[in-house]
Scaffold this motif. Structure first.
Motif, mmCIF file in Angstrom:
data_model
loop_
_atom_site.group_PDB
_atom_site.id
_atom_site.type_symbol
_atom_site.label_atom_id
_atom_site.label_comp_id
_atom_site.label_asym_id
_atom_site.label_seq_id
_atom_site.Cartn_x
_atom_site.Cartn_y
_atom_site.Cartn_z
ATOM 1 N N ALA A 141 -29.227 -67.689 79.704
ATOM 2 C CA ALA A 141 -29.213 -68.235 78.342
ATOM 3 C C ALA A 141 -30.623 -68.510 77.869
ATOM 4 N N GLU A 169 -28.748 -70.890 73.092
ATOM 5 C CA GLU A 169 -27.670 -69.960 73.391
ATOM 6 C C GLU A 169 -26.720 -70.517 74.455
ATOM 7 N N LEU A 170 -25.493 -69.984 74.439
ATOM 8 C CA LEU A 170 -24.528 -70.201 75.499
ATOM 9 C C LEU A 170 -24.225 -68.841 76.114
ATOM 10 N N THR A 219 -22.438 -66.550 79.491
ATOM 11 C CA THR A 219 -21.469 -66.536 80.588
ATOM 12 C C THR A 219 -21.838 -65.441 81.578
ATOM 13 N N VAL A 252 -21.081 -70.707 83.222
ATOM 14 C CA VAL A 252 -21.386 -70.851 81.793
ATOM 15 C C VAL A 252 -22.642 -71.720 81.687
ATOM 16 N N ALA A 302 -25.326 -73.476 78.918
ATOM 17 C CA ALA A 302 -25.713 -73.829 77.549
ATOM 18 C C ALA A 302 -27.163 -74.296 77.588
ATOM 19 N N GLU A 303 -28.024 -73.597 76.907
ATOM 20 C CA GLU A 303 -29.456 -73.916 76.891
ATOM 21 C C GLU A 303 -29.811 -74.511 75.529
ATOM 22 N N MET A 354 -17.569 -76.453 77.438
ATOM 23 C CA MET A 354 -18.603 -75.433 77.215
ATOM 24 C C MET A 354 -18.292 -74.614 75.969
ATOM 25 N N GLU A 393 -18.973 -72.915 72.319
ATOM 26 C CA GLU A 393 -20.112 -72.109 71.852
ATOM 27 C C GLU A 393 -21.063 -72.902 70.961
ATOM 28 N N LEU A 436 -22.074 -75.942 71.683
ATOM 29 C CA LEU A 436 -22.748 -76.959 72.487
ATOM 30 C C LEU A 436 -24.270 -76.881 72.431
ATOM 31 N N PRO A 437 -24.894 -75.694 72.455
ATOM 32 C CA PRO A 437 -26.362 -75.670 72.434
ATOM 33 C C PRO A 437 -26.993 -76.261 71.174
ATOM 34 N N THR A 463 -30.259 -78.601 79.499
ATOM 35 C CA THR A 463 -29.391 -77.501 79.925
ATOM 36 C C THR A 463 -28.117 -78.057 80.551
#
Length: 357
Positions: A8, A12-13, A15, A34, A36-37, A66, A68, A70-71, A77
Motif C-alpha cells: 500500500a 491506499e488500502l 490486499t 489487508v 491501510a496506509e 478494513m 476502503e 480507512l486510509p 498504518t
C-alpha cells in the motif's frame, strides 16, 4: 507498507497474501493480508483474526474494519490478517488439520526449552510473530468464546523478571490498559499466574506480543463461535476504530461506525478475571440455572445435576462473586468438569513476576 503481496502506498488500502509454508500437494499455505496506509506518519496497528478457524465474528470484524475509506485521515498504518488459520477455516473448526491441537499455543517463548524440531504450526506462528514483532506499536487479536458467551476483552497479565524490570512492565501494562478500555467491551483480566503459564497462554499471539516483544496487545472475545453476530460485529469494528483514536491514528470514530455500536456494559462494578467455575463433584446431566450476563454471589445455585431420567442428584453453587460469561457446551458432565465460564472478582495485580524467573 508491504507485507507479502500486499503493498500500500500512502492513502491506499491494498490486499494480498503472505505465504507461511509450502503444502505437500503443491502451492503454499497463505494468509490473507489487508494493509491501510495513511497519508501521514503514525503508529503501526496490527489486527489479527480467526486463529481458531470457527471464530466467525472475529473474521467479520477484521473484514469490516478494513474498509476502503480507512486510509482517509489515517496517520500511520493498519495491518490486518483476517484469518491466521486457513486450515481451520476450510473445515469450520477451531484447530488446524496440521496437528489437531490449539494453534494459539505455538508462538515464541524463549523460556520454553525443548530439543524437538518445531512443528509446522509452530513455524507458521513464528513467521507471523516475526512479521509484527519489530514494527507493531499495538496488536488487537480478535477471538470468540463459547457458544453463548457475552462479549468481553481479555486484559493479559504483564510479566517482569529476566526480560523487563517491574517499572517497565508497569509502563507496558498502563498502555495496554488504556487501549483495552478504549476498545469498549467489558474487561476481564487474564487467569492468574501460574495458571496462565500452566495453560500455555504465554505462547498465545497476545501473550508473545506482550511478554516477548513488549507490544501492548489485547484479546477481544466477540461472543460465541461458529456464526457471525451482527451486533457484536458492530461493537468490535467500533472498538478497533476507538483503539486507532487512542493511538492518535484517527481524530474520531466515523459517525456511521459509532452509531452502529450497540454498547455492551459490564454487569458488576468491580474488577474481574476469567475463571472456569464452578465445577461439579457429581457426574450426570447438567441443567443450568443461570444464563450469560447473570450476576452471581458466592453461595448462589448455578446448576442442578440430574440422572438421565431427570432425577435430582446435586445442586452446584458458585464459590465466588461475579457474573456468567458463558456456559460450557453439552449437557453430559463428569467429576470435576466446569459448568460455566465466570468473570469472578479479581484483586490481583495485572503486573506480576513471571513464575520461575
Amino acid at each position: 507498507m508491504e507485507l507479502g503481496t500486499a503493498d500500500a502506498d500512502p492513502g491506499e488500502l491494498a490486499t494480498g497474501y503472505l505465504d507461511v509454508t509450502d503444502l505437500p500437494t503443491g502451492g503454499a499455505e497463505r494468509l490473507p493480508v489487508v494493509v491501510a496506509e495513511g497519508d501521514a506518519d503514525g503508529p503501526e496497528l496490527w489486527i489479527t483474526g480467526t486463529l481458531h478457524g470457527d471464530e466467525a465474528t472475529g473474521l467479520a470484524v477484521a473484514q469490516d474494519t478494513m474498509d476502503e475509506t480507512l486510509p482517509t485521515g489515517l496517520a500511520g498504518t493498519v495491518v490486518c490478517i483476517p484469518n491466521l488459520n486457513p486450515a481451520g477455516l476450510r473445515r469450520n473448526e477451531r484447530t488446524s488439520y496440521y496437528h489437531d491441537d490449539d494453534p494459539n499455543r505455538y508462538f515464541p517463548d524463549p523460556d520454553a526449552e525443548t530439543t524437538r524440531p518445531p512443528k509446522v504450526q509452530e513455524l507458521i506462528d513464528r513467521r507471523v510473530y516475526e512479521a509484527f514483532a519489530d514494527s507493531a506499536d499495538a496488536l488487537v487479536n480478535l477471538h470468540t468464546s463459547v457458544v453463548d458467551s457475552v462479549p468481553f476483552t481479555i486484559r493479559h497479565r504483564v510479566f517482569y523478571g529476566d526480560r523487563r524490570t517491574e517499572s517497565a512492565a508497569r509502563t507496558l501494562a498502563e498502555t495496554q490498559g488504556r487501549l483495552v478500555e478504549a476498545f469498549g467491551l467489558p474487561v476481564l483480566n487474564q487467569y492468574p499466574e501460574p495458571e496462565y503459564t500452566d495453560r500455555g497462554l504465554q505462547r498465545s499471539t497476545t501473550g508473545a506480543a506482550l511478554d516477548v516483544a513488549g507490544i501492548p496487545a489485547m484479546t477481544p472475545e466477540l461472543g460465541g463461535h461458529s456464526v457471525v453476530d451482527d451486533d457484536i460485529t458492530a461493537a468490535g469494528v467500533a472498538g478497533c476504530y476507538r483503539v486507532m483514536v487512542a493511538l492518535g491514528m484517527l481524530e474520531s470514530v466515523p459517525e456511521e461506525v459509532a452509531a452502529a455500536d450497540p454498547g455492551f456494559k459490564k454487569p458488576v462494578d468491580y474488577s474481574v478475571r476469567r475463571a472456569q467455575h464452578p465445577r461439579t463433584d457429581t457426574p450426570g446431566i447438567v441443567r443450568h440455572r443461570v444464563e450469560p450476563g447473570d450476576v452471581v454471589a458466592a453461595g448462589d445455585p448455578v446448576a442442578d445435576i440430574v440422572t438421565p431420567h431427570g432425577e435430582h442428584k446435586a445442586t452446584v453453587e458458585s464459590e465466588r462473586d461475579g457474573y456468567v460469561v458463558g456456559r460450557t457446551e453439552g449437557v453430559a458432565v463428569y467429576e470435576n468438569d466446569a459448568l460455566c465460564y465466570l468473570a469472578v472478582r479479581d484483586e490481583d495485580d495485572v503486573v506480576v513476576e513471571r513464575d520461575g524467573e
